[in-house]
Design a protein around this motif. Structure first.
Motif, PDB file in Angstrom:
ATOM      1  N   LEU A   1      -8.846   3.796   2.885  1.00  0.00           N
ATOM      2  CA  LEU A   1      -8.207   4.781   3.014  1.00  0.00           C
ATOM      3  C   LEU A   1      -8.517   6.150   2.610  1.00  0.00           C
ATOM      4  O   LEU A   1      -9.473   6.157   1.277  1.00  0.00           O
ATOM      5  CB  LEU A   1      -7.034   4.513   2.453  1.00  0.00           C
ATOM      6  N   LYS A   2      -9.160   6.778   3.698  1.00  0.00           N
ATOM      7  CA  LYS A   2      -9.497   8.047   3.159  1.00  0.00           C
ATOM      8  C   LYS A   2     -11.062   7.765   2.829  1.00  0.00           C
ATOM      9  O   LYS A   2     -11.943   6.669   3.007  1.00  0.00           O
ATOM     10  CB  LYS A   2      -9.488   8.895   2.620  1.00  0.00           C
ATOM     11  N   ASP A   3     -11.412   8.064   1.723  1.00  0.00           N
ATOM     12  CA  ASP A   3     -12.780   8.430   0.595  1.00  0.00           C
ATOM     13  C   ASP A   3     -12.680   7.006  -0.086  1.00  0.00           C
ATOM     14  O   ASP A   3     -13.586   7.619  -1.076  1.00  0.00           O
ATOM     15  CB  ASP A   3     -13.094   8.990   0.364  1.00  0.00           C
ATOM     16  N   LYS A   4     -11.859   6.117  -0.429  1.00  0.00           N
ATOM     17  CA  LYS A   4     -11.425   5.350  -0.932  1.00  0.00           C
ATOM     18  C   LYS A   4     -11.169   3.793  -0.511  1.00  0.00           C
ATOM     19  O   LYS A   4     -10.918   3.583   0.544  1.00  0.00           O
ATOM     20  CB  LYS A   4     -10.792   5.361  -2.228  1.00  0.00           C
ATOM     21  N   ALA A   5     -11.758   2.940  -1.221  1.00  0.00           N
ATOM     22  CA  ALA A   5     -11.448   1.666  -0.862  1.00  0.00           C
ATOM     23  C   ALA A   5     -10.696   0.603  -1.413  1.00  0.00           C
ATOM     24  O   ALA A   5     -11.178   1.562  -3.052  1.00  0.00           O
ATOM     25  CB  ALA A   5     -12.467   1.506  -0.189  1.00  0.00           C
ATOM     26  N   TYR A   6      -9.587   0.098  -1.569  1.00  0.00           N
ATOM     27  CA  TYR A   6      -8.748  -0.262  -3.084  1.00  0.00           C
ATOM     28  C   TYR A   6      -8.850  -1.770  -2.807  1.00  0.00           C
ATOM     29  O   TYR A   6      -9.438  -2.283  -1.365  1.00  0.00           O
ATOM     30  CB  TYR A   6      -7.632   0.304  -2.750  1.00  0.00           C
ATOM     31  N   PHE A   7      -9.247  -1.865  -3.899  1.00  0.00           N
ATOM     32  CA  PHE A   7      -9.091  -4.118  -3.947  1.00  0.00           C
ATOM     33  C   PHE A   7      -8.336  -4.566  -5.083  1.00  0.00           C
ATOM     34  O   PHE A   7      -8.386  -4.008  -5.592  1.00  0.00           O
ATOM     35  CB  PHE A   7     -10.557  -4.405  -3.257  1.00  0.00           C
TER      36      PHE A   7
ATOM     37  N   ASN B   1     -18.560   7.375  -1.200  1.00  0.00           N
ATOM     38  CA  ASN B   1     -19.224   8.794  -1.317  1.00  0.00           C
ATOM     39  C   ASN B   1     -20.219   8.203  -2.256  1.00  0.00           C
ATOM     40  O   ASN B   1     -21.865   8.163  -2.774  1.00  0.00           O
ATOM     41  CB  ASN B   1     -18.815  10.101  -1.031  1.00  0.00           C
ATOM     42  N   SER B   2     -19.371   8.474  -3.684  1.00  0.00           N
ATOM     43  CA  SER B   2     -20.128   8.269  -5.162  1.00  0.00           C
ATOM     44  C   SER B   2     -20.269   6.060  -5.344  1.00  0.00           C
ATOM     45  O   SER B   2     -21.552   6.404  -6.362  1.00  0.00           O
ATOM     46  CB  SER B   2     -20.189   8.696  -5.866  1.00  0.00           C
ATOM     47  N   LYS B   3     -20.386   5.589  -4.691  1.00  0.00           N
ATOM     48  CA  LYS B   3     -20.253   4.285  -4.808  1.00  0.00           C
ATOM     49  C   LYS B   3     -19.906   3.830  -6.573  1.00  0.00           C
ATOM     50  O   LYS B   3     -19.504   2.980  -7.109  1.00  0.00           O
ATOM     51  CB  LYS B   3     -21.726   3.807  -4.716  1.00  0.00           C
ATOM     52  N   LYS B   4     -18.882   4.601  -6.991  1.00  0.00           N
ATOM     53  CA  LYS B   4     -18.420   4.955  -8.546  1.00  0.00           C
ATOM     54  C   LYS B   4     -17.407   3.604  -8.240  1.00  0.00           C
ATOM     55  O   LYS B   4     -16.598   4.072  -7.938  1.00  0.00           O
ATOM     56  CB  LYS B   4     -18.108   5.760  -8.723  1.00  0.00           C
TER      57      LYS B   4
ATOM     58  N   ASN C   1      -2.284  -1.561   5.631  1.00  0.00           N
ATOM     59  CA  ASN C   1      -2.357   0.167   5.229  1.00  0.00           C
ATOM     60  C   ASN C   1      -1.118   0.657   6.776  1.00  0.00           C
ATOM     61  O   ASN C   1      -1.574   0.553   7.493  1.00  0.00           O
ATOM     62  CB  ASN C   1      -3.400   1.480   5.211  1.00  0.00           C
ATOM     63  N   LEU C   2      -0.255   1.676   6.336  1.00  0.00           N
ATOM     64  CA  LEU C   2       0.206   2.899   7.632  1.00  0.00           C
ATOM     65  C   LEU C   2      -0.083   4.155   6.744  1.00  0.00           C
ATOM     66  O   LEU C   2       0.204   4.774   5.810  1.00  0.00           O
ATOM     67  CB  LEU C   2       1.725   1.530   7.335  1.00  0.00           C
ATOM     68  N   ASP C   3      -0.954   4.664   7.721  1.00  0.00           N
ATOM     69  CA  ASP C   3      -1.559   5.883   7.838  1.00  0.00           C
ATOM     70  C   ASP C   3      -2.193   5.947   6.353  1.00  0.00           C
ATOM     71  O   ASP C   3      -3.504   5.473   6.747  1.00  0.00           O
ATOM     72  CB  ASP C   3      -0.100   6.797   7.317  1.00  0.00           C
ATOM     73  N   GLU C   4      -2.253   6.778   5.433  1.00  0.00           N
ATOM     74  CA  GLU C   4      -2.872   6.808   4.359  1.00  0.00           C
ATOM     75  C   GLU C   4      -1.505   6.289   3.088  1.00  0.00           C
ATOM     76  O   GLU C   4      -1.552   6.544   2.209  1.00  0.00           O
ATOM     77  CB  GLU C   4      -3.123   8.631   3.730  1.00  0.00           C
TER      78      GLU C   4
ATOM     79  N   LEU D   1       8.546  -5.318  -2.311  1.00  0.00           N
ATOM     80  CA  LEU D   1       7.493  -4.684  -1.383  1.00  0.00           C
ATOM     81  C   LEU D   1       7.758  -3.443  -1.719  1.00  0.00           C
ATOM     82  O   LEU D   1       8.039  -2.504  -2.139  1.00  0.00           O
ATOM     83  CB  LEU D   1       8.544  -4.779   0.373  1.00  0.00           C
ATOM     84  N   TYR D   2       5.820  -3.376  -1.830  1.00  0.00           N
ATOM     85  CA  TYR D   2       5.650  -1.548  -2.708  1.00  0.00           C
ATOM     86  C   TYR D   2       5.105  -0.802  -1.747  1.00  0.00           C
ATOM     87  O   TYR D   2       4.042  -1.397  -1.084  1.00  0.00           O
ATOM     88  CB  TYR D   2       5.256  -1.733  -3.818  1.00  0.00           C
ATOM     89  N   LEU D   3       4.500   0.444  -1.808  1.00  0.00           N
ATOM     90  CA  LEU D   3       4.210   1.324  -1.162  1.00  0.00           C
ATOM     91  C   LEU D   3       3.354   2.266  -1.578  1.00  0.00           C
ATOM     92  O   LEU D   3       4.213   2.264  -2.716  1.00  0.00           O
ATOM     93  CB  LEU D   3       4.598   2.352  -0.077  1.00  0.00           C
ATOM     94  N   LEU D   4       1.917   2.594  -1.820  1.00  0.00           N
ATOM     95  CA  LEU D   4       1.624   3.221  -2.718  1.00  0.00           C
ATOM     96  C   LEU D   4       0.007   4.605  -2.049  1.00  0.00           C
ATOM     97  O   LEU D   4       0.119   3.941  -0.866  1.00  0.00           O
ATOM     98  CB  LEU D   4       0.241   2.436  -3.084  1.00  0.00           C
ATOM     99  N   SER D   5       0.541   5.372  -2.510  1.00  0.00           N
ATOM    100  CA  SER D   5       0.163   6.527  -2.189  1.00  0.00           C
ATOM    101  C   SER D   5      -0.551   7.778  -2.820  1.00  0.00           C
ATOM    102  O   SER D   5       0.277   7.988  -4.290  1.00  0.00           O
ATOM    103  CB  SER D   5       0.638   7.447  -1.228  1.00  0.00           C
ATOM    104  N   GLU D   6      -1.837   8.350  -2.758  1.00  0.00           N
ATOM    105  CA  GLU D   6      -2.187   9.556  -3.280  1.00  0.00           C
ATOM    106  C   GLU D   6      -1.116  10.756  -3.078  1.00  0.00           C
ATOM    107  O   GLU D   6      -1.078  11.025  -5.163  1.00  0.00           O
ATOM    108  CB  GLU D   6      -3.691  10.374  -3.104  1.00  0.00           C
TER     109      GLU D   6
END
Length: 287
Positions: free
Chosen positions: A44-50, A69-72, A92-95, A110-115
């Motif tokens: 999602l955008k500038d992050k990868a979740y796992f 970007n920062s690899k943090k 994912n759907l959109d963001e 069933l969960y939805l997660l978004s910033e």
């Protein structure tokens, strides 16, 4: 011949070298633990979740995010926690990330997660969850809740009920564009996802479709849906072709049992029935 093979080799080497320059793989150590086994990566955008364990307890899996970007790598602010293969991303759907928590068999969630909107539990106490159709901004899903079979639309903001039945008829459904077809009470039910208009098409006598045997299926090819029918007098099965445009039924002259492993491409479809593999071409010839 040798010259031809040499040219092929040179082309392959050149293509491979170009691919390596473009891809430029990098390895990132996720968590320093022998037991760690990250899975279910979603971008999602500038992050990868796992999901991964913390390196302290193998059974406890948490949600982490990797800044592209920062690899943090940090443990996510979301409270997602579970056991390996019990909490998993679906996509994912959109963001927005959607995932199913299967820690309790009788109470899957069933969960939805978004910033933006945080963590939302949009559905609970269900079983037999399936994704029937994927679109860029929504999913068509099916699930069973309190012995009722449901089909719904899932978006980045929540879940919308479309249709439900109190029998197993929705298990054997086909989605063609925005229309759901399924068999119930000797009728083919035609349900428009957008308008929510339901129509009933009477099945001709002698074609008593079997309703409860199937799991989720998509027996659709070239404008036709292929069903298995069951004659409850002789207990013999037939394969019936239903044409979506004409709404006509045709009994196929095949030695048939239940349709299994139906797979369609643009030009042909294949399926298995009575331990025989069949192929259908675009002219509706079956071999």
């Amino acid at each position: 011949m040798k010259t031809y093979l040499l040219l092929l080799s040179l082309i392959f080497i050149q293509h491979n070298a170009q691919a390596q320059q473009e891809i430029n793989f990098k390895t990132i150590d996720v968590i320093k633990s022998e037991d760690s086994n990250p899975n279910s990566l979603v971008s999602l955008k500038d992050k990868a979740y796992f999901f991964a364990n913390s390196g302290k307890n193998y059974s406890d899996y948490y949600l982490w995010n990797l800044d592209k970007n920062s690899k943090k790598i940090e443990q996510s602010n979301f409270t997602v926690k579970g056991n390996y293969n019990k909490v998993s991303f679906i996509g994912n759907l959109d963001e927005t990330i959607y995932y199913v928590d299967e820690n309790s068999y009788d109470n899957k969630k069933l969960y939805l997660l978004s910033e933006t909107n945080g963590e939302q539990n949009v559905l609970s106490n269900f079983t037999e969850f399936n994704i029937l159709q994927k679109q860029p901004s929504f999913l068509i899903i099916s699930y069973v809740q309190n012995k009722i079979h449901h089909i719904a639309r899932l978006t980045s903001t929540g879940i919308e009920e479309l249709i439900n039945t109190n029998d197993d008829s929705l298990k054997n459904q086909v989605i063609d564009n925005h229309t759901i077809y399924f068999v119930s009470d000797l009728k083919v039910i035609k349900f428009d996802i957008n308008t929510k208009i339901k129509e009933e098409i009477i099945i001709p006598a002698g074609s008593e479709f079997e309703q409860s045997y199937y799991t989720i299926s998509q027996n659709l090819f070239n404008g036709n849906i292929y069903y298995t029918s069951l004659n409850k007098t002789t207990w013999q099965r037939k394969i019936i072709k239903f044409n979506i445009a004409s709404e006509e039924f045709e009994t196929l002259n095949l030695t048939a049992s239940n349709i299994n492993n139906f797979y369609s491409t643009t030009n042909f479809a294949v399926f298995t029935a009575n331990n025989i593999n069949y192929k259908i071409d675009k002219n509706n010839n079956i071999a």
